[in-house]
Design an enzyme around this catalytic site. Structure first.
Site, mmCIF file in Angstrom:
data_model
loop_
_atom_site.group_PDB
_atom_site.id
_atom_site.type_symbol
_atom_site.label_atom_id
_atom_site.label_comp_id
_atom_site.label_asym_id
_atom_site.label_seq_id
_atom_site.Cartn_x
_atom_site.Cartn_y
_atom_site.Cartn_z
ATOM 1 C CE LYS A 191 13.673 16.492 -9.736
ATOM 2 N NZ LYS A 191 12.844 16.487 -8.532
HETATM 3 P P1 NAD Z 1 10.962 5.864 -7.259
HETATM 4 O O1 NAD Z 1 11.874 5.599 -8.370
HETATM 5 O O2 NAD Z 1 11.355 5.448 -5.881
HETATM 6 O O3 NAD Z 1 9.530 5.206 -7.557
HETATM 7 C C1 NAD Z 1 8.797 5.419 -8.716
HETATM 8 C C2 NAD Z 1 7.660 4.411 -8.707
HETATM 9 O O4 NAD Z 1 6.787 4.671 -9.800
HETATM 10 C C3 NAD Z 1 8.131 2.972 -8.866
HETATM 11 O O5 NAD Z 1 7.349 2.136 -8.043
HETATM 12 C C4 NAD Z 1 7.837 2.668 -10.333
HETATM 13 O O6 NAD Z 1 7.661 1.292 -10.605
HETATM 14 C C5 NAD Z 1 6.539 3.437 -10.490
HETATM 15 N N1 NAD Z 1 6.182 3.711 -11.874
HETATM 16 C C6 NAD Z 1 6.975 4.124 -12.896
HETATM 17 N N2 NAD Z 1 6.244 4.228 -14.025
HETATM 18 C C7 NAD Z 1 4.974 3.901 -13.688
HETATM 19 C C8 NAD Z 1 3.756 3.830 -14.400
HETATM 20 N N3 NAD Z 1 3.693 4.124 -15.702
HETATM 21 N N4 NAD Z 1 2.652 3.473 -13.724
HETATM 22 C C9 NAD Z 1 2.684 3.165 -12.410
HETATM 23 N N5 NAD Z 1 3.814 3.211 -11.682
HETATM 24 C C10 NAD Z 1 4.924 3.573 -12.321
HETATM 25 O O7 NAD Z 1 10.618 7.427 -7.305
HETATM 26 P P2 NAD Z 1 10.103 8.333 -6.128
HETATM 27 O O8 NAD Z 1 11.271 8.972 -5.487
HETATM 28 O O9 NAD Z 1 9.111 7.604 -5.311
HETATM 29 O O10 NAD Z 1 9.381 9.492 -6.965
HETATM 30 C C11 NAD Z 1 8.058 9.352 -7.458
HETATM 31 C C12 NAD Z 1 7.521 10.710 -7.829
HETATM 32 O O11 NAD Z 1 7.564 11.571 -6.692
HETATM 33 C C13 NAD Z 1 8.305 11.451 -8.916
HETATM 34 O O12 NAD Z 1 7.420 12.266 -9.639
HETATM 35 C C14 NAD Z 1 9.252 12.325 -8.109
HETATM 36 O O13 NAD Z 1 9.711 13.450 -8.845
HETATM 37 C C15 NAD Z 1 8.336 12.729 -6.984
HETATM 38 N N6 NAD Z 1 8.999 13.171 -5.764
HETATM 39 C C16 NAD Z 1 9.922 12.396 -5.129
HETATM 40 C C17 NAD Z 1 10.495 12.847 -3.939
HETATM 41 C C18 NAD Z 1 11.457 12.006 -3.137
HETATM 42 O O14 NAD Z 1 11.854 12.444 -2.036
HETATM 43 N N7 NAD Z 1 11.837 10.838 -3.575
HETATM 44 C C19 NAD Z 1 10.153 14.104 -3.431
HETATM 45 C C20 NAD Z 1 9.196 14.860 -4.094
HETATM 46 C C21 NAD Z 1 8.631 14.375 -5.261
#
Ligand code: NAD
Length: 419
Positions: free
Chosen positions: A107
């Site tokens: 990561k």
């Molecule tokens: P992103 O940046 O696209 O979205 C994050 C979202 O969370 C946004 O809508 C943001 O406003 C919201 N957010 C942030 N703080 C918040 C809070 N306190 N309360 C409510 N909402 C809040 O990120 P993403 O890629 O969607 O990733 C989200 C999660 O999924 C992370 O934990 C990431 O590690 C995990 N993840 C992502 C992927 C991927 O392919 N993008 C894959 C596996 C896991």
């Protein structure tokens, strides 16, 4: 007394210990798993638009390359630190092992609030960060991907920087790229698609038939795609939120309208007021009346303070590490099933793997092929975890760790310890 910061790495070591004990492993088998193979901390000086130099801190942690090249996203966030990155890298090792991909885990992160940077500043930061971690990344070594606050555009800058410094195009150095430079069809929705497949499997397992009332925290890449796909399957999304706050409607939100709003407002729910919906806080979302809760935002959202208030019967972890160990114990006591992140959100890395395979072989697959292979892997992995849940009488998290750890331990035994 100052509050001790929540350390997600310690959280994971506790689950590792429980799983290793259940597998009756010798300490020698899993001891190496407790330590990342390599940690790199870099400084990233950026010339800001006003001519000032600002220096940012970046990391790339490679937890394990036992089962193949390291794989894992890059996060831009102001509060990210080394322990967060270590935990996320460890989770990637386990995730790739649960779905049986020939990858290890890594990561990366930069401590920055990207919303405060201009596009030019963000691009310079990304290119300098890439240059700093170039000695340890590459299609055969470590392949980054998008995570919180990074996207296909950022991946494009990384691919270009790496390629320029090598003198030829190297699309396989990152995944989650735009289709124009070797991205894969199906990758943008892949994590949400995986979450929706796993939610469907879990609902079948628990005999929760018919349309369910679902609450989703986070409307970024993972949350918005999860909502879209579960909504399309006929479920009711009764609450959804992001960092700006949330919306609830017991009759179900119109997700098509919300997706349109997000598209027109920089992916933010701020100011979104659909007819019949009520504005709620994130705390209210986590405690709302629903059947399934899907946290898709950040780590440590479900804690000992709010776990008693959760009303869902099933939690599916779209985000990485959203449940603290203490909350997990409360859910177990209350009979609330938690499908862990390393299984539930593995769809993203599965399609990243497909993208990398296409890149290194100069192939192009169609979307149906990608989605059907994704579905096959997610369903197979769910069944393998479920088998451990039922035969060993453990919870889903312990079972997923047991599956991953047993695969890692087998690979370690075959490879042995160098020298
Ligand atoms: P992103 O940046 O696209 O979205 C994050 C979202 O969370 C946004 O809508 C943001 O406003 C919201 N957010 C942030 N703080 C918040 C809070 N306190 N309360 C409510 N909402 C809040 O990120 P993403 O890629 O969607 O990733 C989200 C999660 O999924 C992370 O934990 C990431 O590690 C995990 N993840 C992502 C992927 C991927 O392919 N993008 C894959 C596996 C896991």
């Amino acid at each position: 007394m100052a509050e001790t910061k929540y350390n997600p790495y310690d959280n994971m070591l506790q689950v590792l210990k429980v799983s290793a004990d259940k597998l009756e492993l010798h300490r020698n088998d899993y001891e190496p798993l407790k330590f990342p193979e390599r940690e790199m901390k870099v400084s990233i000086p950026v010339k800001m638009d006003n001519g000032d130099i600002q220096v940012f801190e970046g990391y790339r942690v490679q937890h394990s390359s036992t089962r193949g090249p390291c794989k894992g996203g890059i996060r831009y966030h102001p509060s990210v630190d080394e322990d967060d990155v270590k935990a996320l890298a460890f989770a990637m090792t386990l995730k790739c092992a649960v779905v049986d991909l020939p990858y290890g885990g890594a990561k990366g992160a930069v401590k920055v609030d990207p919303a405060k940077l201009s596009k030019g500043e963000l691009e310079r930061l990304t290119r300098r960060y890439t240059a700093m971690i170039i000695p340890i990344i590459g299609p055969e070594k470590d392949i980054p991907a998008p995570d919180v606050n990074t996207n296909a555009e950022v991946m494009g800058w990384i691919m270009d920087t790496y390629s320029m410094l090598h003198g030829y195009a190297v699309p396989g150095v990152v995944t989650g790229k735009s289709l124009d430079i070797g991205g894969s069809l199906g990758r943008p929705e892949a994590t949400g698609r995986g979450v929706s497949i796993i939610t469907t499997e879990a609902l079948n397992f628990f005999n929760m038939t018919g349309p369910q009332r679902i609450a989703v925290q986070g409307m970024g890449n993972v949350g918005s795609n999860t909502c879209k796909l579960l909504y399309a399957l006929g479920h009711k999304i009764v609450a959804a939120s992001d960092a700006s706050g949330g919306l609830s409607d017991p009759k179900g939100l119109n997700i098509d309208n919300i997706a349109q709003y997000l598209g027109q407002h920089s992916q933010s729910l701020a100011g979104c007021k659909p007819d019949g919906a009520r504005q709620i806080s994130n705390a209210e979302l986590l405690a709302c009346d629903c059947d399934v809760l899907i946290p898709c935002a950040l780590e440590g959202q479900l804690t000992e303070d709010n776990a008693e208030k959760v009303r869902a019967k099933l939690i599916v972890e779209g985000a990485n590490g959203p449940t603290k160990v203490e909350a997990d114990r409360i859910f177990q006591k209350r009979g609330i099933a938690v499908i862990p992140d390393i299984l539930a959100n593995a769809g993203g890395v599965v399609v990243s793997y497909f993208e990398w395979v296409q890149n290194i072989q100069n192939l192009m697959w169609d979307e149906d092929q990608v989605n059907s292979m994704l579905s096959k892997i997610m369903v197979r992995s769910f069944k393998q975890v479920m088998e451990i849940v039922t035969t060993k009488s453990v919870d889903f998290r312990t079972a997923a760790y047991m599956l991953a750890v047993s695969r890692l331990v087998k690979a370690k035994r075959v490879r042995g310890i160098f020298p």
